[in-house]
Design an enzyme around this catalytic site. Sequence first.
Site, short mmCIF file in Angstrom:
data_model
loop_
_atom_site.label_atom_id
_atom_site.label_comp_id
_atom_site.label_asym_id
_atom_site.label_seq_id
_atom_site.Cartn_x
_atom_site.Cartn_y
_atom_site.Cartn_z
N THR A 191 0.85 -1.19 0.00
CA THR A 191 0.00 0.00 0.00
C THR A 191 0.88 1.23 0.00
OG1 THR A 191 -1.78 -1.04 1.21
CG2 THR A 191 -1.58 1.34 1.45
N ARG A 219 -14.16 -7.47 1.05
CA ARG A 219 -13.28 -7.10 2.16
C ARG A 219 -12.71 -5.69 1.96
NH1 ARG A 219 -7.72 -5.38 2.96
NH2 ARG A 219 -7.05 -6.07 5.00
N VAL A 220 -12.73 -4.92 3.03
CA VAL A 220 -12.12 -3.59 3.01
C VAL A 220 -11.10 -3.54 4.14
CG1 VAL A 220 -12.55 -1.12 3.38
CG2 VAL A 220 -14.16 -2.48 2.02
N GLY A 221 -9.93 -3.01 3.86
CA GLY A 221 -8.88 -2.94 4.88
C GLY A 221 -8.84 -1.59 5.57
N GLY A 243 0.31 -2.75 5.75
CA GLY A 243 0.37 -4.07 6.37
C GLY A 243 -1.02 -4.61 6.65
N GLY A 245 -4.30 -4.87 7.52
CA GLY A 245 -5.26 -3.82 7.86
C GLY A 245 -6.18 -4.17 9.01
#
Length: 331
Positions: A191, A219-221, A243, A245
């Site tokens: 990221t 999925r959302v981090g 890293g 999340g």
Amino acid sequence: MKRRKFIKNTSLTGIGLAFGASALNCKQNKNEKQQPMTLTKDTLPKAICTWGFVKANAKAGAELTKGTNALDAAIAGVEVEEENLKNTTVGKGGAPDREGNVTLDACVMDSNGDCGAVVCVENITNVAALAKKVMEDTPHVMLAGEGAEEFAYSQGFKRENLLTDNSKKAWEEWKKSPKYKPIINIENHDTIGMLCIDKDGDIAGACTSSGLSYKMKGRVGDSPIIGSGLFIDNEIGGAVATGMGEEVMKTVGSFLIVELMRNGMSPQEACEEAVNRIVSKNDSYKDFQIAYIAINKSGEVGAYCIHKGFTYMKYEADKNENVAVDYFNKA
Ligand code: ASP
């Protein structure tokens, strides 16, 4: 905390304060008298970003040097990676979810404390710029999925296929024995989070990611979550994360770092404490990486991570360098 107390605390913890002819003026709270500044002109502008993204950080540095404000410089910087097809964890070319969809997350935060975010967006490359549009042109902070995508088209963003042949091939290979195990520093942690201080001494940042490779659909981090992946307080400083999340979100890592700096910690101390909060509660830290970078209002930078191997870029005084970062797991 009032600025006066912050300055007192930071001087106690050893942050050098600059008072003198080249000192600039910070924005003041309405009720406060003008205070001496913590920045000197010769330390500005500055850009830092996660990992060894040389070109992205150089782009932000060049923008800042020609006078672009901190937010636009950060967005221009991270766009370099959003458009880099070889980067499999940001933008176009990012690894897909388990079902083959590339979904992107991003957020931005400016020096006024305004912010915007988009989550789980398909078919749009420049999601940090889209997050800025959400911030400026909607009454909301965050748009998700199809809504974000439709909004993007209404703002003139192009529809693009984000799944490159290489990412598709790697995903097809992964599907042959689909285990969901992160590989530290390799496939899951690129990221780009960027923090900039412009010539006026204002701080802003951007964070953009395709999230974890082969994540579950939907999925959302942490990367688009204000306070987790990114947080800015122009009076204090800013922080970004990269890293795993899920672990960053549980401790609201970037907000925590800014609050620790508000209470007098240096950026380095604050990043270390944020990592400690995670590893002290979590025996499984050996299996995932988390890294933070932070900058304070006096331009001091800090970074810390769980495992060896994380680096960040620092642009300062026309120099763009890659800096190795100290880590927790020395075992
Ligand atoms: N923090 C990102 C996420 O959890 C992943 C990364 O930094 O590589 O989505």
